[in-house]
Design a protein around this motif. Structure first.
Motif, PDB file in Angstrom:
ATOM      1  N   LEU A 119       0.805  -1.275   0.085  1.00 40.19           N
ATOM      2  CA  LEU A 119       0.230  -0.059   0.078  1.00 40.19           C
ATOM      3  C   LEU A 119       0.772   1.291  -0.125  1.00 40.19           C
ATOM      4  N   ALA A 120       1.861   1.254   0.690  1.00 41.89           N
ATOM      5  CA  ALA A 120       2.778   2.233   0.883  1.00 41.89           C
ATOM      6  C   ALA A 120       3.425   2.424  -0.555  1.00 41.89           C
ATOM      7  N   ALA A 121       3.892   1.339  -1.306  1.00 44.22           N
ATOM      8  CA  ALA A 121       4.288   1.588  -2.854  1.00 44.22           C
ATOM      9  C   ALA A 121       3.382   2.317  -3.508  1.00 44.22           C
ATOM     10  N   VAL A 122       2.107   1.770  -3.454  1.00 43.56           N
ATOM     11  CA  VAL A 122       1.050   2.254  -4.363  1.00 43.56           C
ATOM     12  C   VAL A 122       0.858   3.932  -4.087  1.00 43.56           C
ATOM     13  N   GLU A 123       0.815   4.122  -2.737  1.00 45.36           N
ATOM     14  CA  GLU A 123       0.866   5.692  -2.504  1.00 45.36           C
ATOM     15  C   GLU A 123       1.980   6.415  -3.249  1.00 45.36           C
ATOM     16  N   LYS A 124       3.125   5.898  -2.984  1.00 45.95           N
ATOM     17  CA  LYS A 124       4.309   6.647  -3.411  1.00 45.95           C
ATOM     18  C   LYS A 124       3.947   6.808  -5.103  1.00 45.95           C
ATOM     19  N   THR A 125       3.682   5.692  -5.799  1.00 41.67           N
ATOM     20  CA  THR A 125       3.376   5.987  -7.325  1.00 41.67           C
ATOM     21  C   THR A 125       2.118   6.770  -7.511  1.00 41.67           C
ATOM     22  N   ILE A 126       1.038   7.156  -6.869  1.00 40.95           N
ATOM     23  CA  ILE A 126       0.156   7.914  -6.859  1.00 40.95           C
ATOM     24  C   ILE A 126       0.714   9.253  -6.752  1.00 40.95           C
ATOM     25  N   GLN A 127       1.551   9.559  -5.705  1.00 40.25           N
ATOM     26  CA  GLN A 127       2.187  11.061  -5.738  1.00 40.25           C
ATOM     27  C   GLN A 127       2.919  11.282  -6.660  1.00 40.25           C
ATOM     28  N   GLY A 128       3.395  10.443  -7.280  1.00 33.42           N
ATOM     29  CA  GLY A 128       4.381  10.661  -8.632  1.00 33.42           C
ATOM     30  C   GLY A 128       3.490  11.202  -9.694  1.00 33.42           C
ATOM     31  N   PHE A 129       2.282  10.980  -9.584  1.00 35.54           N
ATOM     32  CA  PHE A 129       1.376  11.309 -10.890  1.00 35.54           C
ATOM     33  C   PHE A 129       1.483  12.987 -10.819  1.00 35.54           C
ATOM     34  N   ALA A 130       1.364  13.739  -9.854  1.00 31.90           N
ATOM     35  CA  ALA A 130       1.454  15.119  -9.854  1.00 31.90           C
ATOM     36  C   ALA A 130       2.859  15.609  -9.881  1.00 31.90           C
ATOM     37  N   ALA A 131       3.830  15.085  -9.151  1.00 27.19           N
ATOM     38  CA  ALA A 131       5.070  15.532  -9.080  1.00 27.19           C
ATOM     39  C   ALA A 131       5.887  15.261 -10.587  1.00 27.19           C
ATOM     40  N   GLU A 132       5.519  14.187 -11.412  1.00 24.31           N
ATOM     41  CA  GLU A 132       6.126  13.766 -12.623  1.00 24.31           C
ATOM     42  C   GLU A 132       5.299  14.486 -13.810  1.00 24.31           C
ATOM     43  N   LYS A 133       4.293  15.132 -13.481  1.00 26.12           N
ATOM     44  CA  LYS A 133       3.226  15.940 -14.432  1.00 26.12           C
ATOM     45  C   LYS A 133       2.572  14.732 -15.314  1.00 26.12           C
ATOM     46  N   ILE A 134       2.042  13.441 -14.766  1.00 26.08           N
ATOM     47  CA  ILE A 134       1.491  12.784 -15.503  1.00 26.08           C
ATOM     48  C   ILE A 134      -0.056  13.099 -15.619  1.00 26.08           C
ATOM     49  N   PRO A 135      -0.396  13.413 -16.918  1.00 23.37           N
ATOM     50  CA  PRO A 135      -1.675  14.002 -17.166  1.00 23.37           C
ATOM     51  C   PRO A 135      -2.776  13.180 -16.445  1.00 23.37           C
ATOM     52  N   GLN A 136      -2.646  11.825 -16.736  1.00 24.19           N
ATOM     53  CA  GLN A 136      -3.976  11.314 -16.204  1.00 24.19           C
ATOM     54  C   GLN A 136      -4.475  11.252 -14.753  1.00 24.19           C
ATOM     55  N   LYS A 137      -5.548  11.140 -14.370  1.00 27.32           N
ATOM     56  CA  LYS A 137      -6.009  11.231 -13.056  1.00 27.32           C
ATOM     57  C   LYS A 137      -6.070   9.736 -12.235  1.00 27.32           C
ATOM     58  N   PRO A 138      -5.316   9.446 -11.101  1.00 24.48           N
ATOM     59  CA  PRO A 138      -5.114   8.165 -10.685  1.00 24.48           C
ATOM     60  C   PRO A 138      -6.453   7.780 -10.231  1.00 24.48           C
ATOM     61  N   CYS A 139      -6.558   6.373 -10.407  1.00 23.12           N
ATOM     62  CA  CYS A 139      -7.725   5.555  -9.754  1.00 23.12           C
ATOM     63  C   CYS A 139      -7.013   4.491  -9.285  1.00 23.12           C
ATOM     64  N   ALA A 140      -7.749   3.610  -8.359  1.00 21.50           N
ATOM     65  CA  ALA A 140      -7.258   2.424  -7.724  1.00 21.50           C
ATOM     66  C   ALA A 140      -8.230   1.555  -7.449  1.00 21.50           C
ATOM     67  N   SER A 141      -7.995   0.043  -7.803  1.00 22.58           N
ATOM     68  CA  SER A 141      -9.020  -0.968  -7.319  1.00 22.58           C
ATOM     69  C   SER A 141      -7.926  -1.879  -6.489  1.00 22.58           C
ATOM     70  N   LEU A 142      -8.097  -1.828  -5.463  1.00 23.88           N
ATOM     71  CA  LEU A 142      -7.204  -2.672  -4.324  1.00 23.88           C
ATOM     72  C   LEU A 142      -7.649  -3.519  -3.390  1.00 23.88           C
ATOM     73  N   GLY A 143      -8.811  -3.611  -3.806  1.00 27.80           N
ATOM     74  CA  GLY A 143      -9.362  -4.732  -2.612  1.00 27.80           C
ATOM     75  C   GLY A 143     -10.205  -4.084  -1.631  1.00 27.80           C
ATOM     76  N   ILE A 144     -10.412  -4.815  -0.582  1.00 28.64           N
ATOM     77  CA  ILE A 144     -11.346  -4.306   0.831  1.00 28.64           C
ATOM     78  C   ILE A 144     -10.307  -3.542   1.682  1.00 28.64           C
ATOM     79  N   LEU A 145     -10.269  -2.450   1.800  1.00 27.75           N
ATOM     80  CA  LEU A 145      -9.477  -1.341   2.468  1.00 27.75           C
ATOM     81  C   LEU A 145     -10.151  -0.925   3.932  1.00 27.75           C
TER      82      LEU A 145
END
Length: 323
Positions: A119-145
């Motif tokens: 989960l920490a790794a996925v959060e880091k990836t999501i943070q990178g969308f803004a930091a790396e200016k990836i234009p897509q909006k991040p969504c996730a399907s990670l099970g029962i949280l």
């Protein structure tokens, strides 16, 4: 009946279950009228637009859950490939490739839930969308949280959480016995309380009745998601439903249209089974009332080429929009 439910949908009034039953009983000769009515409601709320999403299978196989349709379940003997959680670089590379075609990008993982490190790794990836200016909006399907985990994902920059009800409450024990329907509902509610948009849909063609299909759509309506992904069974050898026939095209059209009538202002999305059910008749997806699709490859089956989907919506006079 079509005039009545169309009028109700345009005014955001609830249609009845009896009307839903009558609608799903319509014969094929009603197809032109169905398409005209559903398209009218879609255009009223969504205009001439199309919302495209893409996904990445970020963790595949060895799932502890026993959902009867899923090739990734460890309970079934399928030929699905298995891999651990993909690296940040691998996931963002897929997002960058899909960026010219899709507005929303879903990180999808197999399993009941991710562990703390994953989960920490996925959060880091999501943070990178803004930091790396990836234009897509991040969504996730990670099970029962949990609520806390979902709040943490929201803080990292997650836009939308995807968690299907899959089938009706009544049919769910036939679909899965390793977790409950209420656990799925609780996860969706927790995501909403965390301030996330939600994507909540289901799958058709797994042995459910017409009543189950109607129940599912009303149950999804009651949970009030932002997006409603509709999937149609792609029978996979080795799963308990691998022997079932492909889903009927006309029945799929009616279910998309019914979803539009029941949830007129939501994003109605078609995902799994679109290629197999609609074949060369992909335009029917939008004419039946959907305004959104998952483009590109799916999880364990091939999807449609994004360039072909872009051409499709252009030929229909639709314009891709930001989500």
């Amino acid at each position: 009946m079509l005039t009545t439910i169309t009028g109700k949908a345009l005014r955001r009034m609830a249609i009845s279950r009896d009307e839903a039953r009558e609608f799903l009983a319509l014969p094929k000769s009603a197809l032109p009228d169905i398409l005209q009515a559903a398209s009218r409601v879609r255009r009223h709320f969504k205009g001439d637009t199309a919302l495209l999403c893409s996904i990445v299978n970020a963790k595949s196989g060895k799932c502890s859950e026993n959902c009867i349709f899923c090739a990734q379940s460890a309970h079934h003997k399928t030929a699905v490939e298995e891999w651990a959680l993909r690296s940040d670089a691998e996931i963002t590379a897929v997002a960058r490739t899909d960026a010219p075609y899709a507005t929303l990008f879903g990180i999808v993982t197999s399993g009941r839930a991710l562990d703390k490190n994953e989960l920490a790794a996925v959060e880091k990836t999501i943070q990178g969308f803004a930091a790396e200016k990836i234009p897509q909006k991040p969504c996730a399907s990670l099970g029962i949280l949990t609520a806390a985990e979902l709040r943490s994902l929201k803080a990292a920059g997650l836009r939308r959480y995807h968690h299907n009800l899959e089938v009706s409450r009544n049919f769910f024990p036939h679909l899965c016995t390793t977790h409950t329907y209420d656990q799925r509902v609780a996860t969706v509610r927790a995501a909403q309380e965390a301030g996330l948009e939600t994507c909540v849909g289901g799958i058709f063609g797994v042995g459910e009745s017409v009543e189950d299909r109607i129940d599912l759509l009303f149950e999804i309506r009651d949970i009030a998601p932002d997006s409603v992904p509709l999937n149609f069974l792609v029978p996979i050898a080795g799963t308990p439903v691998g022997h079932l026939p492909p889903f009927d095209l006309f029945e799929a059209v009616k279910l998309i249209a019914l979803a539009r009538f029941i949830m007129p202002d939501r994003d109605i999305k078609v995902g799994g089974g679109r290629i197999e059910v609609f074949g060369d008749s992909q335009a029917l997806v939008f004419l039946a009332g959907a305004n959104s699709i998952i483009t590109g490859d799916l999880l364990t089956v091939k999807g449609r080429k994004s360039a072909d989907d872009i051409k499709l919506i252009a030929d229909l006079g639709l314009t891709p929009v930001n989500g």
